[in-house]
Structures are given as structure tokens and as C-alpha cells.
Enzyme design. Sequence first.
Site, mmCIF file in Angstrom:
data_model
loop_
_atom_site.group_PDB
_atom_site.id
_atom_site.type_symbol
_atom_site.label_atom_id
_atom_site.label_comp_id
_atom_site.label_asym_id
_atom_site.label_seq_id
_atom_site.Cartn_x
_atom_site.Cartn_y
_atom_site.Cartn_z
ATOM 1 N N GLY A 119 -7.219 -1.627 4.122
ATOM 2 C CA GLY A 119 -5.644 -1.280 3.643
ATOM 3 C C GLY A 119 -5.213 -0.502 5.036
ATOM 4 N N THR A 141 1.052 -0.992 0.316
ATOM 5 C CA THR A 141 0.313 -0.154 0.260
ATOM 6 C C THR A 141 1.237 1.241 -0.412
ATOM 7 O OG1 THR A 141 -1.846 -1.431 1.801
ATOM 8 C CG2 THR A 141 -1.812 0.999 1.332
ATOM 9 N N ALA A 180 12.599 20.477 -4.669
ATOM 10 C CA ALA A 180 13.798 19.678 -4.312
ATOM 11 C C ALA A 180 15.598 20.193 -4.869
ATOM 12 C CB ALA A 180 13.366 17.957 -4.517
ATOM 13 N N GLY A 223 -0.039 9.170 9.506
ATOM 14 C CA GLY A 223 -0.012 8.888 8.749
ATOM 15 C C GLY A 223 0.482 10.496 7.679
ATOM 16 N N GLU A 268 9.111 10.668 9.032
ATOM 17 C CA GLU A 268 7.489 11.106 8.844
ATOM 18 C C GLU A 268 6.603 10.310 9.160
ATOM 19 O OE1 GLU A 268 5.379 13.471 10.296
ATOM 20 O OE2 GLU A 268 6.978 14.865 9.535
ATOM 21 N N GLY A 294 -3.331 4.811 5.280
ATOM 22 C CA GLY A 294 -3.784 4.947 3.309
ATOM 23 C C GLY A 294 -2.924 5.590 2.669
ATOM 24 N N LYS A 318 3.892 4.175 17.989
ATOM 25 C CA LYS A 318 3.783 6.275 17.802
ATOM 26 C C LYS A 318 3.691 7.002 18.588
ATOM 27 C CE LYS A 318 0.827 4.459 13.644
ATOM 28 N NZ LYS A 318 -0.133 4.390 13.349
HETATM 29 N N1 HSE Z 1 -3.281 0.686 11.166
HETATM 30 C C1 HSE Z 1 -2.327 2.401 10.922
HETATM 31 C C2 HSE Z 1 -3.086 2.760 11.513
HETATM 32 C C3 HSE Z 1 -1.564 2.869 9.527
HETATM 33 O O1 HSE Z 1 -5.332 2.369 11.235
HETATM 34 O O2 HSE Z 1 -3.468 4.605 12.204
HETATM 35 C C4 HSE Z 1 -1.479 3.329 9.607
HETATM 36 O O3 HSE Z 1 0.224 3.540 10.585
#
Ligand code: HSE
Length: 436
Positions: A187, A13, A33, A134, A129, A302, A205
Site C-alpha cells: 500500500g 489505506t 484539541a 507521510g 500535512e 503507509g 511534494k
Molecule cells: N507513493 C507515495 C510514496 C505514498 O511511496 O511515498 C506517500 O505519499
Amino acid sequence: MKPVKVGVLGLGTVGGGTINVLQRNATEISRRAGREIIVTRASARNLDRERICDTQGISLTIDPLEIINDPEIDIILELIGGDTLAKDLVLIAISKGKHVVTANKALIALHGNEIFEQASAKGVMVAFEAAVAGGIPIIKALREGLSGNQIEWLAGIINGTGNFILTEMRDKGRDFADVLAEAQALGYAEADPTFDVEGIDAAHKLTILASIAFGIPLQFEKIFTEGITQITREDVNYAEELGYRIKHLGIARKTEAGIELRVHPTLIPHRRLIANVDGVMNAVLVKGDAVGPTLYYGAGAGAEPTASAVVADVVDVVRALTTDPENHVPHLAFQANSIEDIPILDAEEIKTAYYLRLNAEDKPGVLAEVTRILADHQISIEAIIQKEPHKGTTRLPVIMLTQMTLEKEMNAAIAEIEALDTIHDKVNRIRMETLG
Ligand code: HSE
């Protein structure tokens, strides 16, 4: 100038999304860049699988080491996930003097201290990052944008799958398992979805955010973690009735005694912006002493939202290719020799307010006993609601909100309450924060 050549490890993904974004936005990206960035090589476990990206012109292999060993490749994108093979590959890439961009939160949370040490010794960058929230540039914001502040606390919805499940349960009364299956199909979920629902992914995280916020080593093992599997529709509805939403939060707070690091379902007042972050969206609230509260919102999972963060890191690395290593932004925001081992508080030392749901016998004196136990532990009650008895029984739900107290006092009080003959089942406890 010569184009920068990138090798992508993993074409799932995130890998597929990254190739799409790099190809579609190639002109804008090279204008930013200062050089053209091209993916020349990529690896995947199975080369016959259907992909979300066009791999024409990219040399494919099943052996990631071929890419790492290729002297033409300047930057390695580690988009495989997991913390075993990915760790070996990243360490080899560093040893070969390659810069690395990764979206791998488990890798950084568990092995980041070692990886950053080796990267600094080799003068290469490891950018991550995409590992947290995400597409939200929260690492950039915390590490650079807020570098004038003392960070007091941060609280985030940092797992999209968990937030999607809680939102669908609340809004549509859907079943936990049914919503999880949808998140997997889209995903969003981890390869092992218990990482999402048990809070492990959020703890990875939070480990990274806390380290960057406070200049402490990465310490995943010290995070208190509770998942969302015990949250019932009943609790979601009672919380709403009381003016709260239940969110699965990662919280890091600096107190005089030490740092609280915790991931758990949390009641928060529904008027807070973060309480209205729904579905797969993520949000992180950061309180700095100078700036006050700041809120960062966006898609937490995603293909392309995550790719957005990966590509931003690639651009950062390309811009810094010609700078001296000592002028790179430090991996964990603070200079490596200034990372401090500030104590992390044990779970029992956490201070918070609570929502309690009891299944009580409907007879005189029951609530008096419960409130006496709470008073014995110096726990003040903020609100009590007693509901109608459950159909055909003499048992009724009692919901209580308490003021702030130490977790160890609450643990002791709950043990005594559960021992009463007039209280049935376990007391359901959810921590509560005002985030004011
Ligand atoms: N499985 C994680 C979520 C994916 O649902 O936030 C992103 O880190």
C-alpha cells in the site's frame, strides 16, 4: 462543548488508517484539541469492500456530496486522491464554508493556488500535512518552526516507494519490478506506480515544500524531474565503491539567479545521515540561515503514519475553529499578499556535480579525448576509475566524478563524448550533491 463532526471522503489505506487512529486515540486527541472529534459520516466508491477500519456507528454512502452538504459536518477529510473529482469536492466543500484536511499532494501541487485563494475568501482552512513525507510533520516544521529563517535549500527523500526500491536493489540485489510489486502490495505505491518511479509524486511534494520554504506560488510544471528507472545495480555498486549512495532526491535551492527545483537520482556521500535513510522511510534536510542544517525523518507512507499527519491537521483545525480567519497560519507559510514570483531556473541553468559512466573502447588515447572534451567545457574531473574490460570484449566501464558545472555545459560535453567512435552506448549521468 459539542463534539466536532468530521466527514471522511475515501475509505482506502489513508481513510481507514485515519478512522483507526481517531478511534483508538480519541481520549488523547480530545485532550489536545479541547473538544471531542468524531467521524459521523464516510463515503467510499464500493461499500461492500473489506476495510482496515471499523465503520460501526459511521453512516456510509457512495455519494461524497451528501456528506459535504450535511450542515452537521464541520470538517471534511479528502482522502480520495487524484486531482479531478477530489478538486471538485474540495472546492464545493470550501464554498459551503467547510474546513478541509487532505493528504492529496497532486491536488495541492496542481491546484493549490486556486484552492487556497478560495479558502481564504471563505475564511476556511485547508490543511495538508499528510501530503508531504507521510507522518513527518515537515509542513509544520517549515511553516512554523523555521519561520525565523531564510531557507537556503532543502533536499528530501520524499517518495517511500522509490527509496524502498533503491535500498532493496543495493542491499539484496533484488530486481526493480519485484520490489515495486512488493511496495504496491504494502500500500505504499501510488495508484499509478509510474508516479513513484518517474519522480512525479516526489515533484508534487517538492512543489509544496518549495512554495512554503521560499514564499513562491505552487509551480509543479517548472520542476525538472528524472526517475529511477535508469539506475542499474552496476551504478549502485560503483557509487558505493566511491563512498556514495544513490538516493532519489527532491532538491530546492535558492541561488542569486533564481530557484532550482529538481527531482532526480543523486549520489550523496554515504557518511551523511540522509544517505542512510532506507526502505520506505523519508527524510528532509532543510538548511536555514539561522538554524543551520536540520533533518526530519520518519515513515513516508503507509496507513497510520499518514493518518498521524491527517489527525494532527484535524486537531489544528479544531483548535482554530474559534479564531478569526486572518489569524490562521497562512496556507503557504507567507501571507498571501507576500507570495513572490521569484524566477525558477531552467534545467540547463542547474549547477551540480556529476557521476558519469562510459562504455569505452580499451585503446590508447580514448580517455585523453574524453578529458579534452570535458576541459573544453570548463568541467573539472574529481576522480576517474577504469574497470576491467567486460567479459569477452575490448570495452570497459570508465567512471568519472566531476566538480560542479552548469547542466548545459554537461549536456554539450556528453553529446560530444557520445559522438566519439571509441565510446559505445549512452553516457550514464547521475547528478551528485555533497549536501554540506
Ligand atoms: N507513493 C507515495 C510514496 C505514498 O511511496 O511515498 C506517500 O505519499
